[in-house]
Design an enzyme around this catalytic site. Structure first.
Site, mmCIF file in Angstrom:
data_model
loop_
_atom_site.group_PDB
_atom_site.id
_atom_site.type_symbol
_atom_site.label_atom_id
_atom_site.label_comp_id
_atom_site.label_asym_id
_atom_site.label_seq_id
_atom_site.Cartn_x
_atom_site.Cartn_y
_atom_site.Cartn_z
ATOM 1 N N LYS A 53 -13.258 -0.813 5.837
ATOM 2 C CA LYS A 53 -13.857 -1.631 4.771
ATOM 3 C C LYS A 53 -14.888 -2.598 5.347
ATOM 4 C CE LYS A 53 -10.376 0.002 2.277
ATOM 5 N NZ LYS A 53 -9.527 0.701 3.213
ATOM 6 N N ALA A 82 -6.434 -4.855 7.447
ATOM 7 C CA ALA A 82 -7.370 -3.798 7.039
ATOM 8 C C ALA A 82 -8.588 -4.337 6.293
ATOM 9 C CB ALA A 82 -6.644 -2.778 6.154
ATOM 10 N N TRP A 85 0.875 -1.173 0.000
ATOM 11 C CA TRP A 85 0.000 0.000 0.000
ATOM 12 C C TRP A 85 0.918 1.230 0.000
ATOM 13 C CZ3 TRP A 85 -2.010 2.574 4.926
ATOM 14 C CH2 TRP A 85 -2.990 3.529 4.636
ATOM 15 N N ASP A 117 -0.627 -5.440 9.564
ATOM 16 C CA ASP A 117 -1.682 -4.537 9.135
ATOM 17 C C ASP A 117 -2.863 -5.389 8.666
ATOM 18 O OD1 ASP A 117 -3.251 -2.557 8.100
ATOM 19 O OD2 ASP A 117 -1.772 -1.762 6.693
HETATM 20 C C1 LMR Z 1 -6.792 1.846 -0.793
HETATM 21 O O1 LMR Z 1 -5.654 1.347 -0.806
HETATM 22 O O2 LMR Z 1 -7.425 2.121 -1.806
HETATM 23 C C2 LMR Z 1 -7.441 2.107 0.532
HETATM 24 O O3 LMR Z 1 -6.692 1.574 1.553
HETATM 25 C C3 LMR Z 1 -7.781 3.529 0.739
HETATM 26 C C4 LMR Z 1 -6.583 4.358 1.071
HETATM 27 O O4 LMR Z 1 -6.652 5.075 2.070
HETATM 28 O O5 LMR Z 1 -5.591 4.327 0.342
#
Ligand code: LMR
Length: 391
Positions: free
Chosen positions: A242, A209, A127, A207
């Site tokens: 989410k 999420a 990410w 993490d």
């Molecule tokens: C994403 O990766 O699209 C989500 O986790 C939203 C974000 O905050 O980046």
């Protein structure tokens, strides 16, 4: 003073939201930022959240401050869902509410830094905000390859890192539904990882999420639970954005597992001090709504049902994409065995731009798509667009 600042680019992923909204084409497809969409392309508020919010409006008699740790009723009610039978006892775990998963990761990294960690290893791609948070916390970043060529996780890369990590290093792992690749560790791999973490003494930050959007609430927590049962110290950054659909309300939690209750008390005192200096205290409303759900058996059942239907829809979209075989030069079959909302497609930045300009398909420049943005009504158009730009 202010004129010394250089212009910064907007966050590439979040900028897509505005670009997409400004596109007048009715056939446009949003595969950018990670929000779940129904079969009709909507992102409605969960029914369980609506009901919890109603109860909050009627029953909440004050908005007075709580404290830097936020709503501890929320933090503790969530714990059994995350840790299950692996929930540590004897005061070895506690947590605090954070502004979303981002706040939880931020706090985990800041705590590690304060505890003397100099470098955090993370699998790439990751990410994008992970790298930004590490840099912003003054943490050195080490990288290793996350996804292997065969569509599985690159275990050799992780083994190497855990073998060579220094005494002031930590490792950041995705608990489930890897963002952006969708390539998760199998249970057997988690078993091995837990052993490697134990032997190496490298502290993990996990993490989590997207719990519930891969193989289910318990299955998606397998790695976290295995690691927590195997090593003395773990930081778990959790997001409800989410799996409760609370995105903009910013609901997350950081859990710290330590060797004994005394360590955990000290970690929490540091967490509170860091939170106070950063955001003072987390926004209350979303966390309070989650607490109302988790304190009520029938609302909890409703929430889990809604989450399960989301998970199943994502699975159907993945299966349909995989059935398409190839689109131009892109092999879509691996998407069938990947998990969660995201997948990486081997497309160039130019092809991403062409998809957007010629076909109204919005996706991250990295080639990441949000699988949950596809519906049975637009998959064929997406596959055709992909074939057109890569064929
Ligand atoms: C994403 O990766 O699209 C989500 O986790 C939203 C974000 O905050 O980046």
């Amino acid at each position: 003073m202010l004129d010394r600042l250089n212009q910064q680019p907007p966050d590439a992923l979040l900028a897509l939201i505005k670009l997409y909204n400004a596109d007048p084409r009715p056939t446009k497809i949003d595969l950018g930022v990670g929000v779940y969409r129904t079969a009709d392309g909507a992102t409605p508020v969960f029914g369980a959240i609506k009901e919890a919010e109603k109860r909050l409006v009627e029953g909440q008699d004050t908005k007075a401050y709580l404290g830097p740790e936020g709503d501890m009723g929320f933090v503790h009610a969530l714990m059994p869902h995350v840790f299950g039978d692996a929930l540590p006892t004897g005061g070895r775990i506690d947590g605090m509410q954070t502004p979303g998963g981002t706040g939880a990761v931020r706090l985990a990294v800041a705590l590690a830094h304060k505890a003397g960690v100099q470098k955090i290893w993370m699998g790439t791609p990751s990410w994008p905000n992970h790298a930004q948070i590490l840099a912003d916390c003054g943490m050195e970043t080490g990288t290793f390859n996350h996804a292997g060529d065969n569509g599985s996780a690159d275990m050799d890369a992780l083994r190497d890192v855990l073998a060579k990590a220094g005494k002031d290093d930590a490792v950041l792992l995705h608990g489930a539904c890897h963002n952006p690749t969708g390539v998760d560790y199998t249970d057997a791999e988690w078993d091995e990882i837990a052993g490697l973490l134990k032997d190496s003494g490298v502290p993990p930050i996990i993490d989590l999420a997207y719990q519930g959007l891969g193989d289910g609430m318990d299955a998606d927590a397998y790695g976290v639970r295995k690691v927590v049962s195997s090593v003395p110290e773990v930081l778990v950054a959790y997001s409800c954005d989410k799996n409760f659909g609370l995105y903009r309300d910013r609901v997350g939690a950081l859990y710290a597992i330590g060797g004994d209750a005394d360590v955990v008390t000290r970690v929490m005192s540091n967490g509170s001090a860091l939170a106070r200096a950063n955001w003072s205290m987390p926004p209350d409303h979303g966390g309070a709504a989650v607490r109302v759900i988790l304190e009520d058996e029938s609302l909890t059942a409703n929430w889990l049902e809604e989450l399960e239907s989301m998970r199943q829809r994502i699975g159907q979209v993945r299966a349909k994409l995989a059935e398409s075989g190839t689109a131009g030069s892109v092999d879509l079959t691996p998407l069938g065995k990947q998990k969660g909302m995201f997948a990486m497609l081997p497309v160039s930045k130019e092809q991403v731009q062409q998809l957007r300009e010629d076909h109204g398909v919005y996706m991250a420049g990295s080639g990441r798509i949000n699988v949950a943005g596809l519906t049975m009504g637009n998959i064929d158009a997406f596959v055709a667009a992909l074939a057109d730009v890569t064929g």
